[in-house]
Enzyme design. Structure first.
Site, PDB file in Angstrom:
ATOM      1  N   ASP A  28       0.861  -1.171   0.000  1.00 45.18           N
ATOM      2  CA  ASP A  28       0.000   0.000   0.000  1.00 45.18           C
ATOM      3  C   ASP A  28       0.905   1.231   0.000  1.00 45.18           C
ATOM      4  OD1 ASP A  28      -2.363   1.618   0.494  1.00 45.18           O
ATOM      5  OD2 ASP A  28      -3.215  -0.165   1.455  1.00 45.18           O
TER       6      ASP A  28
ATOM      7  N   ASP B 151      -2.928   4.682  -2.429  1.00 48.89           N
ATOM      8  CA  ASP B 151      -3.990   5.254  -1.591  1.00 48.89           C
ATOM      9  C   ASP B 151      -4.408   6.651  -2.081  1.00 48.89           C
ATOM     10  OD1 ASP B 151      -5.384   4.870   1.070  1.00 48.89           O
ATOM     11  OD2 ASP B 151      -4.353   6.753   1.515  1.00 48.89           O
TER      12      ASP B 151
ATOM     13  N   GLU C 172      -6.416   3.837  -5.783  1.00 46.98           N
ATOM     14  CA  GLU C 172      -7.697   4.075  -5.104  1.00 46.98           C
ATOM     15  C   GLU C 172      -8.078   5.504  -5.435  1.00 46.98           C
ATOM     16  OE1 GLU C 172      -9.774   4.308  -0.724  1.00 46.98           O
ATOM     17  OE2 GLU C 172      -7.937   5.361  -1.238  1.00 46.98           O
TER      18      GLU C 172
ATOM     19  N   HIS D 213     -11.117  -2.913   3.390  1.00 46.61           N
ATOM     20  CA  HIS D 213     -11.052  -2.552   4.809  1.00 46.61           C
ATOM     21  C   HIS D 213     -11.819  -1.271   5.146  1.00 46.61           C
ATOM     22  CE1 HIS D 213      -8.187  -0.150   2.702  1.00 46.61           C
ATOM     23  NE2 HIS D 213      -8.045   0.629   3.752  1.00 46.61           N
ATOM     24  N   ASP D 214     -12.383  -0.600   4.144  1.00 48.33           N
ATOM     25  CA  ASP D 214     -13.121   0.644   4.384  1.00 48.33           C
ATOM     26  C   ASP D 214     -14.630   0.473   4.250  1.00 48.33           C
ATOM     27  OD1 ASP D 214     -10.780   2.160   4.682  1.00 48.33           O
ATOM     28  OD2 ASP D 214     -10.697   2.681   2.554  1.00 48.33           O
TER      29      ASP D 214
HETATM   30  O1  TEU Z   1      -9.379   5.677   1.928  1.00 48.54           O
HETATM   31  C1  TEU Z   1      -9.836   6.807   1.280  1.00 48.54           C
HETATM   32  C2  TEU Z   1     -11.265   7.152   1.360  1.00 48.54           C
HETATM   33  O2  TEU Z   1     -11.641   8.202   0.899  1.00 48.54           O
HETATM   34  C3  TEU Z   1     -12.319   6.339   1.945  1.00 48.54           C
HETATM   35  O3  TEU Z   1     -12.469   5.112   1.419  1.00 48.54           O
HETATM   36  C4  TEU Z   1     -12.163   6.405   3.409  1.00 48.54           C
HETATM   37  O4  TEU Z   1     -12.257   5.137   3.931  1.00 48.54           O
HETATM   38  C5  TEU Z   1     -13.205   7.245   4.056  1.00 48.54           C
HETATM   39  O5  TEU Z   1     -14.261   6.431   4.360  1.00 48.54           O
HETATM   40  C6  TEU Z   1     -13.718   8.450   3.395  1.00 48.54           C
HETATM   41  O6  TEU Z   1     -14.915   8.826   3.986  1.00 48.54           O
HETATM   42  C7  TEU Z   1      -8.017   5.445   2.019  1.00 48.54           C
HETATM   43  C8  TEU Z   1      -7.762   4.208   2.855  1.00 48.54           C
HETATM   44  O7  TEU Z   1      -8.280   3.099   2.211  1.00 48.54           O
HETATM   45  C9  TEU Z   1      -8.325   4.446   4.215  1.00 48.54           C
HETATM   46  O8  TEU Z   1      -8.243   3.307   5.037  1.00 48.54           O
HETATM   47  C10 TEU Z   1      -7.562   5.597   4.824  1.00 48.54           C
HETATM   48  O9  TEU Z   1      -8.128   5.942   6.054  1.00 48.54           O
HETATM   49  C11 TEU Z   1      -7.558   6.832   3.925  1.00 48.54           C
HETATM   50  O10 TEU Z   1      -7.300   6.524   2.566  1.00 48.54           O
HETATM   51  C12 TEU Z   1      -6.487   7.797   4.350  1.00 48.54           C
HETATM   52  O11 TEU Z   1      -5.226   7.293   4.086  1.00 48.54           O
END
Ligand code: TEU
Length: 546
Positions: free
Chosen positions: A98, A199, A252, A321-322
């Site tokens: 990542d 990311d 992402e 994971h989100d």
């Molecule tokens: O996530 C970015 C992101 O915008 C979303 O998916 C986030 O989970 C959030 O819900 C927005 O409302 C990435 C990573 O996957 C996430 O785990 C991190 O917290 C984020 O970036 C910051 O690095």
């Protein structure tokens, strides 16, 4: 390992904190991943994407990096990492890291030196003055915080953080930042990794810090989403870093639309190989993800079709994971957890693109069974809860919002057995383990040749061995209220993938009678006129070996 990432690859995402703990501290670790490599290989995947394992104060579980070239002590050592790469390689598995380069941790050496007044490092971050006691601009923040935090006590200076206060954004106008990132990437490529998951990559380059037009969420985003500066950086990283190593990258990309995704992944532009879009994750929400509504399968189908048709190739995923666990989004899931998980396996492995499976998805894990906010650890959930409180939203509703949307729903520890702590740890797990681990676990699944896991394995194997699934075209043939069907075709050979995305028995569409052979189904017996709840079938006109 010369894999064609577009055709031959199935990726398994590991959230290391929640995968397998071997030293009893309640947190998963690299040795745990090594211990489970045979299991991972048995799934048939050939790439592991590791969520961040770098040194971090864990404000955002590792997405706040304090040192890009050392391993988080809770997770182990660099020797463990090297062993993981080597052991994975002997099983035909490559490791993807990542790459979090929109921001660092405020505990990163660069930020500390910036705070100490070193001009060079001040220029690594986005520092701006507020005028007359006002903030530098009106922008919003992904975690519902104010995106500006005081940089120095005595001056009216702030640093930008689009995520938590402990995640200061890097200044991508500074060429030194690009040089630093190149060398970080080479460091890991030299250790044998095969690619990166980048990311929030489409927000890294801010065109200006001007006020944004007022929006419900993330005011200001027009100043940083997929800017030309970002495209330039991606091209440089591909040409100078990824290409020489034969490595690949998935981005992402938040708020990305089709034209934005095309610009980021068109092969001739030389930027990313594929992107994670979000639109299909948003089929059960109103305005923002914290207000969930019923998942209307038809909306989901239309979104999937739109994206399948738009890009020649892309990443396919339903969990990470989100995001809440996908099968938990079906309101009529009822007693059909297993069938629904298998149906999603069928869908994921028969769409066109690179499939990403998230740990636990292959055994049909569901959302966490949290009872109150104290059991939830995620910073975003806590911030949203506080914001909702500020808005006067009643406690009961606040909790409902978090319970359904919290990122921790997908972060509950991996359920290995029905024993205490699901055999994830001998210590106290960092996050509550779902009580359904008694029934929903890897061990139980391994003992069931007709189970969820066996079906995921079967679908992954088919996705990898069948040319039509790997490379065939995509054509939607049915988007009913509950039934989704599409054809894949290669050199005149066709397959039909058909899903009942509901907990109800439905009529089998009449065109299915032309498809004589069921290659795979998630039910032992299929009906000539109906589809059972969450039924999936892959069909052929001529016989195909499954
Ligand atoms: O996530 C970015 C992101 O915008 C979303 O998916 C986030 O989970 C959030 O819900 C927005 O409302 C990435 C990573 O996957 C996430 O785990 C991190 O917290 C984020 O970036 C910051 O690095």
């Amino acid at each position: 390992m010369a894999l064609n990432v577009k055709k031959d690859t199935v990726v398994y995402q590991i959230y290391p904190r929640s995968f397998k703990d071997t030293d009893g501290n309640g947190v998963g670790d690299i040795r745990g991943i090594i211990e489970k490599l045979d299991y991972i290989a048995s799934l048939g995947v050939n790439v592991i994407w590791l969520s961040p394992i770098y040194k971090s104060p864990n404000d955002d579980n590792g997405y706040d990096i304090a040192d890009y070239t050392s391993i988080q002590p809770e997770f182990g050592t660099m020797e463990d990492f090297d062993e993981l790469v080597a052991e994975a390689r002997t099983r035909g598995i490559g490791i993807v890291m990542d790459l979090v380069i929109n921001h660092t941790s405020d505990e990163h050496e660069w930020f500390k030196r910036a705070l100490a007044g070193e001009e060079k490092y001040r220029n690594y971050y986005i520092i701006a003055k507020g005028e007359n006691g006002k903030l530098p601009n009106n922008w919003g923040n992904f975690f519902a915080e104010c995106p500006w935090a005081k940089f120095s006590d005595n001056e009216d200076e702030y640093y930008l953080h689009l995520f938590s206060k402990k995640q200061p954004d890097l200044n991508w106008h500074n060429p030194d930042v690009l040089e630093e990132v190149k060398s970080i990437m080479r460091f890991w490529l030299d250790r044998g990794v095969v690619g990166f998951r980048c990311d929030v990559i489409n927000v890294i380059y801010k065109n200006s810090l001007a006020n944004g037009k007022k929006q419900l969420v993330l005011t200001g985003r027009e100043h940083y989403l997929s800017t030309e500066g970002c495209h330039d950086i991606l091209r440089t990283l591909r040409k100078e870093v990824l290409e020489p190593y034969g490595a690949w990258a998935v981005g992402e990309t938040v708020f990305v639309d089709i034209s934005g995704a095309k610009d980021l992944c068109a092969p001739e532009r030389g930027e990313l190989d594929m992107v994670f879009y979000f639109e299909h994750m948003e089929c059960d929400q109103v305005f923002v993800k914290w207000f969930k509504t019923r998942l209307a399968p038809k909306k989901l189908m239309k979104t999937l079709t739109k994206w399948q048709n738009a890009l020649p190739w892309n990443a396919c995923y339903f969990e990470n994971h989100d995001q809440p666990r996908f099968i938990s989004r079906f309101e009529d899931l009822g007693a059909y957890r297993k069938e629904a998980s298998k149906m999603m396996a069928g869908l994921l492995m028969t769409m066109r693109g690179t499939p990403f499976v998230y740990e636990g998805q292959e055994i049909g894990m569901t959302n966490g069974d949290f009872e109150n906010l104290d059991e939830v650890m995620d910073i975003e959930s806590h911030n949203i809860y506080a914001m909702a409180k500020g808005l006067g939203i009643p406690k009961g509703i606040r909790w409902k919002m978090i319970k359904r949307t919290s990122r921790d729903n997908a972060r509950t520890p991996m359920q290995w057995t029905g024993n205490k702590n699901a055999d994830f740890t001998n210590g106290t797990p960092w996050l509550k383990i779902n009580a359904n681990s008694k029934e929903v676990n890897v061990k139980a699944e391994m003992e069931d040749p007709k189970g969820v896991l066996a079906f995921w394995k079967q679908m992954i194997a088919l996705r990898k061995s069948n040319e039509i699934l790997a490379d065939g075209s995509f054509k939607v043939v049915c988007e009913r209220k509950r039934v989704y069907a599409f054809e894949r075709e290669l050199d005149g050979q066709k397959l039909l993938s058909i899903c009942n995305m509901s907990g109800k028995k439905v009529f089998l569409p009449s065109f299915v009678k032309d498809w004589k052979h069921t290659v795979v189904s998630n039910y032992q017996e299929t009906d000539p006129t109906h589809m059972k709840p969450f039924e999936f079938r892959l069909m052929a006109q001529k016989e195909v070996k499954s």
